[in-house]
Design a protein around this motif. Structure first.
Motif, short mmCIF file in Angstrom:
data_model
loop_
_atom_site.label_atom_id
_atom_site.label_comp_id
_atom_site.label_asym_id
_atom_site.label_seq_id
_atom_site.Cartn_x
_atom_site.Cartn_y
_atom_site.Cartn_z
N UNK A 184 -36.82 -49.41 -26.36
CA UNK A 184 -38.27 -49.37 -26.35
C UNK A 184 -38.79 -48.24 -25.48
N UNK A 185 -39.45 -47.25 -26.10
CA UNK A 185 -40.06 -46.14 -25.38
C UNK A 185 -41.40 -45.84 -26.01
N UNK A 225 -38.80 -34.00 -20.81
CA UNK A 225 -39.38 -34.99 -21.70
C UNK A 225 -38.35 -36.09 -21.94
N UNK A 226 -38.85 -37.27 -22.20
CA UNK A 226 -37.93 -38.36 -22.53
C UNK A 226 -37.16 -38.04 -23.80
N UNK A 227 -37.77 -37.30 -24.71
CA UNK A 227 -37.07 -36.88 -25.93
C UNK A 227 -35.88 -35.99 -25.60
N UNK A 228 -35.98 -35.20 -24.51
CA UNK A 228 -34.84 -34.37 -24.10
C UNK A 228 -33.67 -35.24 -23.66
N UNK A 254 -35.99 -48.36 -18.90
CA UNK A 254 -36.49 -48.19 -17.53
C UNK A 254 -37.21 -46.86 -17.34
N UNK A 255 -37.12 -45.98 -18.33
CA UNK A 255 -37.86 -44.71 -18.31
C UNK A 255 -39.10 -44.77 -19.19
N UNK A 256 -39.42 -45.92 -19.73
CA UNK A 256 -40.44 -46.02 -20.76
C UNK A 256 -41.87 -45.97 -20.25
#
Length: 295
Positions: A184-185, A225-228, A254-256
């Motif tokens: 979940x992000x 970026x979280x995508x990275x 936990x990075x969401x």
């Protein structure tokens, strides 16, 4: 040689800090509940205490010593901060508090220290169970900067990562991508500040020699970026991530974060500290952890 006390120094970057200080020839005392073993042998002195209990803290440091520096990695509430202000009055020359990026709300801009000013932040007293983690840290800072009679510096760290991260936040993502389990992000485009455990310890050690007071941001140079992060894990695992904007609690990353959560480190850089580029170590750590998960 300095007489240094570390409140919480048996794991993660606290453990690395102890090693650095010992290598530099300092006398180090670590104070914890005594539940976690450490590898330091007879190189350190140990105090056993309950950080949330003022009497326990006072008894542990009642031998009349004056500490050159106290590092406090385990203060989570305004009451714990007030206890330290009382107990260490006249007993410490410099106090370094480990604080957090969490004092800031996620934002489209890089947070500066002035965005949360602990010198004027309204104080509400209570223990760590009375507040969220973020509010507990904000209030702890406020108490120290408004009540302490000794110099205080509060280091605002972002998420700290490393092969020694006992919370295994990166491994959470690696394992789920490897197994095809959803993550979940809510916002893959959000940028995140990070620092590795080695540099967190290095920065704390460096800060001992500085005269700076007040809050100070500390994170790797740049952000990702979280995508990275997901892309680097996909590359190492050879699997495609299943990302869900909304998910069950157990699948939540936990990075969401809903939007970017970054910091400006100009204050530390003006003092002469140079942070490592974030992209110089995150992909390498992901590769290392991915290989370990495959063993």
């Amino acid at each position: 040689m300095k007489n240094i006390l570390i409140l919480g120094g048996t794991r993660f970057f606290g453990k690395r800090l102890v090693e650095r200080l010992l290598e530099d020839g300092h006398e180090v005392t670590i104070a914890t509940r005594g539940n976690t073993p450490d590898p330091f042998g007879d190189r350190v002195e140990r105090l056993v205490l309950d950080r949330e209990n003022k009497e326990s803290l006072a008894q542990a440091v009642a031998d009349g010593r004056v500490w050159e520096v106290v590092y406090d990695n385990i203060c989570y509430s305004p009451q714990a901060a007030q206890d330290a202000c009382d107990v260490f009055q006249g007993k410490v020359k410099r106090y370094i508090l480990t604080s957090s990026l969490s004092v800031y709300d996620p934002s489209s801009h890089r947070n500066q220290e002035k965005d949360v000013n602990p010198y004027i932040y309204p104080i509400t007293m209570g223990g760590k169970d009375d507040f969220s983690y973020a509010e507990g840290k904000r209030l702890a800072e406020a108490v120290f900067f408004q009540k302490a009679d000794f110099p205080v510096c509060a280091v605002r760290f972002p998420i700290v990562l490393g092969e020694d991260d006992y919370t295994e936040r990166l491994e959470f993502h690696i394992r789920r991508i490897q197994s095809g389990t959803p993550i979940g992000m809510p916002n893959l485009s959000a940028k995140l500040a990070l620092i590795d455990s080695e540099e967190a310890a290095s920065f704390l050690g460096w800060l001992r020699t500085q005269r700076v007071e007040g809050p100070i941001n500390a994170c790797s140079q740049g952000d990702v970026k979280l995508s990275d992060i997901i892309g680097w894990i996909e590359k190492e695992t050879g699997r495609k991530a299943i990302i869900q904007r909304e998910s069950a609690k157990e699948n939540a990353s936990p990075f969401g974060v809903p939007e970017s959560w970054t910091m400006d480190t100009s204050k530390a850089e003006r003092l002469g500290y140079s942070f490592k580029p974030i992209r110089s170590w995150v992909p390498a750590l992901i590769k290392q952890l991915s290989q370990q998960e495959n063993v």
